[in-house]
Design an enzyme around this catalytic site. Sequence first.
Site, short mmCIF file in Angstrom:
data_model
loop_
_atom_site.label_atom_id
_atom_site.label_comp_id
_atom_site.label_asym_id
_atom_site.label_seq_id
_atom_site.Cartn_x
_atom_site.Cartn_y
_atom_site.Cartn_z
CE LYS A 93 0.66 1.70 4.35
NZ LYS A 93 1.31 3.04 4.43
CG ASP A 171 3.01 5.93 3.37
OD1 ASP A 171 3.19 5.19 2.30
OD2 ASP A 171 3.54 5.50 4.50
#
Length: 310
Positions: A93, A171
């Site tokens: 991810k 993030d």
Amino acid sequence: MSASPIRIALQGVGKIARDQHFPAIAANPDFALTATVSRHPAGLDDIPHFSDLEALIAHGPAVDAIALCTPPQVRYALAARAIEAGLHVFLEKPPGATLSEVIALQGLAEAAGVTLFASWHSRYAAGVEPARQWLAERRIEHVSIIWREDVRVWHPGQDWIWQPGGLGVFDPGINALSILTQILPNPVFLKDATLQFPENRAAPIAADLRLSDTLDTPIHMDLDWRQTGPQSWDIIVETDAGTVHLAKGGAVLSLPKGTVESPDVEYPGLYARFAELVRDGRSDVDTAPLCIVADSFLRGQRVQVEAFED
């Protein structure tokens, strides 16, 4: 007789690979780590190591799949090349630097008949699935997300994360969004946002988001990368039957009837899912968390704050 293990390579031998991917692969009999790829020479003892993906494809041992743990800005080209070579692809991810490239990869994987897995590790935290099941039968009244951590601890000296496509504070924040979009029974969308950009950085260090679901449930998200001391990874959901609290990134679940804390099962869960997808010939590419991040940049107000230095 059981099926042969999936021969997997891993590209991007950094902290997340060493802390999470390598142990999860080693513990899963469905996989055999066959090669590592990195422009840095340090790999693993007794595992063939290559400087780039082309070298692996041309000269390496045969592999069935690859896990890409590189920065997102370079991931599209690597994933596309891996798919072209007939490899199943596991994407760390966020799955890409943009939505459009992830959608393009999905089409490439489908055409090539290989698996593409856009992994969201926080969805596999122990408390997430029980929370989703409990919330499915309740009326949700308000959601509050507090996701605050110290970037100096988690991303020391990583310049890529401050560059366009690196997402900045999103993030870690996208982990919270991956949980949110998993546990709520109705679709979630952004209403407005304020993003704080250090004057010397191209990505935000903090963000305040106001979201909603299709039933107009108010959702507030507080992201910050400047927190010192204990870190905060909390999602609090108020319902008609009491409050649900996911703490420690989803590892601790508190329901009105009590609290349960479980050991870390995120990356083992990811690799179990990847093996299942490969065996079944399917892909899993959910872009919902990345959509909210993209909408935050599209619709959010940008505010400049003082310079940030590692």
